[in-house]
Write a protein that holds these residues in place. Structure first.
Motif, PDB file in Angstrom:
ATOM      1  N   SER A   1       6.905 -25.706   9.409  1.00  0.00           N
ATOM      2  CA  SER A   1       7.013 -25.276  10.804  1.00  0.00           C
ATOM      3  C   SER A   1       5.640 -25.256  11.472  1.00  0.00           C
ATOM      4  O   SER A   1       5.489 -25.653  12.631  1.00  0.00           O
ATOM      5  CB  SER A   1       7.650 -23.889  10.893  1.00  0.00           C
ATOM      6  OG  SER A   1       8.993 -23.913  10.464  1.00  0.00           O
TER       7      SER A   1
ATOM      8  N   SER B   1      10.628 -18.669   9.468  1.00  0.00           N
ATOM      9  CA  SER B   1      10.984 -18.585   8.052  1.00  0.00           C
ATOM     10  C   SER B   1      11.846 -17.358   7.772  1.00  0.00           C
ATOM     11  O   SER B   1      12.850 -17.429   7.048  1.00  0.00           O
ATOM     12  CB  SER B   1       9.702 -18.534   7.209  1.00  0.00           C
ATOM     13  OG  SER B   1       9.986 -18.305   5.856  1.00  0.00           O
TER      14      SER B   1
ATOM     15  N   ALA C   1      13.045 -24.544   0.968  1.00  0.00           N
ATOM     16  CA  ALA C   1      13.060 -23.214   1.581  1.00  0.00           C
ATOM     17  C   ALA C   1      11.743 -22.476   1.400  1.00  0.00           C
ATOM     18  O   ALA C   1      11.315 -21.744   2.291  1.00  0.00           O
ATOM     19  CB  ALA C   1      14.209 -22.391   0.991  1.00  0.00           C
TER      20      ALA C   1
ATOM     21  N   ARG D   1       8.947 -23.632   4.144  1.00  0.00           N
ATOM     22  CA  ARG D   1       9.361 -23.802   5.543  1.00  0.00           C
ATOM     23  C   ARG D   1       8.293 -23.349   6.533  1.00  0.00           C
ATOM     24  O   ARG D   1       8.113 -23.949   7.587  1.00  0.00           O
ATOM     25  CB  ARG D   1      10.653 -23.015   5.801  1.00  0.00           C
ATOM     26  CG  ARG D   1      11.887 -23.712   5.282  1.00  0.00           C
ATOM     27  CD  ARG D   1      13.119 -22.924   5.632  1.00  0.00           C
ATOM     28  NE  ARG D   1      14.300 -23.586   5.099  1.00  0.00           N
ATOM     29  CZ  ARG D   1      15.330 -22.955   4.587  1.00  0.00           C
ATOM     30  NH1 ARG D   1      15.318 -21.635   4.501  1.00  0.00           N
ATOM     31  NH2 ARG D   1      16.375 -23.625   4.150  1.00  0.00           N
TER      32      ARG D   1
ATOM     33  N   SER E   1      15.385 -17.815   9.045  1.00  0.00           N
ATOM     34  CA  SER E   1      16.127 -18.757   8.201  1.00  0.00           C
ATOM     35  C   SER E   1      16.628 -18.103   6.922  1.00  0.00           C
ATOM     36  O   SER E   1      17.541 -18.608   6.278  1.00  0.00           O
ATOM     37  CB  SER E   1      15.240 -19.961   7.854  1.00  0.00           C
ATOM     38  OG  SER E   1      14.960 -20.711   9.018  1.00  0.00           O
TER      39      SER E   1
ATOM     40  N   GLN F   1      13.570 -26.941   9.892  1.00  0.00           N
ATOM     41  CA  GLN F   1      13.719 -26.077   8.727  1.00  0.00           C
ATOM     42  C   GLN F   1      14.334 -26.822   7.543  1.00  0.00           C
ATOM     43  O   GLN F   1      14.217 -26.392   6.394  1.00  0.00           O
ATOM     44  CB  GLN F   1      14.603 -24.872   9.068  1.00  0.00           C
ATOM     45  CG  GLN F   1      14.049 -23.972  10.158  1.00  0.00           C
ATOM     46  CD  GLN F   1      12.708 -23.379   9.793  1.00  0.00           C
ATOM     47  OE1 GLN F   1      12.561 -22.688   8.806  1.00  0.00           O
ATOM     48  NE2 GLN F   1      11.705 -23.659  10.610  1.00  0.00           N
ATOM     49  N   HIS F   2      14.987 -27.959   7.800  1.00  0.00           N
ATOM     50  CA  HIS F   2      15.636 -28.723   6.736  1.00  0.00           C
ATOM     51  C   HIS F   2      14.881 -29.996   6.379  1.00  0.00           C
ATOM     52  O   HIS F   2      15.432 -30.898   5.740  1.00  0.00           O
ATOM     53  CB  HIS F   2      17.070 -29.062   7.146  1.00  0.00           C
ATOM     54  CG  HIS F   2      17.996 -27.891   7.089  1.00  0.00           C
ATOM     55  ND1 HIS F   2      18.616 -27.474   5.928  1.00  0.00           N
ATOM     56  CD2 HIS F   2      18.375 -27.013   8.046  1.00  0.00           C
ATOM     57  CE1 HIS F   2      19.348 -26.410   6.186  1.00  0.00           C
ATOM     58  NE2 HIS F   2      19.220 -26.107   7.460  1.00  0.00           N
TER      59      HIS F   2
END
Length: 423
Positions: free
Chosen positions: A357, A130, A350, A353, A133, A345-346
């Motif tokens: 994950s 995270s 956001a 995430r 990203s 991640q997509h």
């Protein structure tokens, strides 16, 4: 550990390369602590009188179960509180338990100590994904996550080499004590030098924040998530099993001493790991943004090619042949890391995430990490009456079928990923 809001977090744009390097160092120590056991299995087994199945439990379930399960609540915290504080605490815990491994006097004691290592390492990976990203924009994330994942071959190679040399010159216990102490010293350095970036700074603004059940419901409606997760789990079963048991194959089938096999495997894994992880990340960033189906298709192709090449490797008659034949399949077997971590991640907003994950890692590690080392160890025990010292060789050959399953699942994910993508 105070709760952080987006406005109170700093944005270390100028220092992001330094931050990434420090995160790589911590992650390398993670794998060093994790993989040092693979080279120390033989002296540990001799002293504690363990069979292959017990060694498999110790390398898989003892570490992987709590590591996988606790990553979920840790990720929930990481989506709401300071990711750096969580990683600092985790580093201190797993390093402390690594040192405790060196004091174990029986299988149950060592099993429990490895569980403690898993508890600590549960807090290392999802917060880091995270955080990275939020340091790099989408078009650079596959490469950034691949660079971060270079810690896997760096840490694994260091653990294998250091463990072998330490066991040969002193004993296996000091290897755990030294590495554990190093991690405890690094923990406060991480806390002082790394700052949390603003969450979602490169992504579209998100309203609200999903709780854990919300993330599960979101994942439930995305076929891509399940195909990627179970595909990676099948590939990881082979990868973790091979990483854990390859030194044993070198000892039993090729009759190499502990220093020679640690040098061979550390060198091979370092070269192939760097090439495979960086190459996969480069391909992901090169092809993925314009063709999202490429993110899962790259590892699908790699897995199909890896399976027969791995079989050729374990049929090698000399250490030199084994070294040469392991380089390409080992590299291909790690190309999934950059593209699939970027894709994962997509699949969530956001601000969720870390939890997405962690859910991905839960599935991957419960199958790959928990089952992989035990699967090959148990299979080796079952094959030993017929194949003797070569039982591990044939266990590898049978287990390579999971790569074919992984490739099929990734190919299916390439057909659904565009619909499930979150910008």
């Amino acid at each position: 550990m105070g709760r952080r809001t987006m406005s109170s977090e700093t944005t270390p744009v100028k220092g992001r390369s330094f931050t990434l390097c420090l995160l790589i160092a911590v992650y390398a120590l993670n794998f060093l602590d994790r993989q040092i056991l693979s080279i120390l299995k033989e002296p540990i087994a001799a002293e504690l009188h363990l069979n292959d199945a017990q060694l498999g439990w110790m390398g898989g379930l003892a570490f992987g179960l709590l590591y996988s399960v606790l990553a979920i609540p840790v990720a929930w915290l990481a989506d709401r509180y300071s990711r750096v504080w969580i990683m600092t605490t985790a580093l201190a815990i797993w390093s402390g338990f690594t040192a405790v491994c060196g004091l174990a006097g029986s299988f149950p004691q060592l099993f429990l100590a490895r569980m403690g290592v898993g508890i600590g390492e549960a807090g290392g990976t999802p917060p880091a994904y995270s955080l990275i990203s939020d340091l790099y924009p989408p078009k650079q994330r596959a490469r950034a996550l691949s660079l971060y994942s270079l810690a896997i071959p760096l840490g694994s190679a260091a653990g294998i080499l250091f463990g072998g040399l330490m066991a040969a010159t002193v004993n296996w216990r000091w290897a755990f004590l030294v590495i554990g102490g190093l991690g405890v010293l690094l923990a406060p350095v991480l806390r002082l030098l790394v700052k949390d970036p603003v969450r979602g700074r490169f992504d579209k603004p998100q309203t609200g924040q999903l709780n854990l059940m919300g993330v599960v419901r979101l994942a439930a409606g995305k076929p891509t998530f399940w195909l990627i997760s179970f595909g990676t789990a099948c590939a990881s079963l082979v990868g973790y099993g091979f990483l854990y048991w390859f030194p044993t194959f070198l000892a039993r089938s090729l009759h190499m001493d502990i220093v020679s096999r640690s040098e061979l495997f550390a060198g091979a894994f370092l070269i192939s790991g760097i090439a495979g992880i960086f190459g996969g990340g480069w391909l992901g960033d090169r092809l993925g943004p314009g063709h999202k189906f490429a993110y899962p298709l790259i590892p699908a192709i790699a897995f199909i090619i890896s399976a027969p090449l791995y079989a050729l490797c374990v049929m090698a008659k000399t250490p030199q042949m084994a070294f040469l034949f392991v380089l390409i399949p080992q590299a291909l077997g790690l190309t999934w890391i950059g593209p699939l971590l970027a894709a994962t991640q997509h699949l969530a907003p956001a601000n969720s995430r870390s939890q997405m994950s962690a859910l991905f890692l839960l599935i991957t590690n419960l199958i790959g990490l928990c089952v992989g080392p035990y699967f090959f160890g148990k299979l080796s025990d079952l094959l030993k009456p017929h194949y003797g010292a070569d039982s591990m060789k044939w266990a590898f050959v049978i287990g390579l079928g999971f790569y074919i399953v992984a490739a099929v699942l990734m190919a299916l994910a390439s057909r659904t990923i565009k619909k499930d993508w979150v910008d």
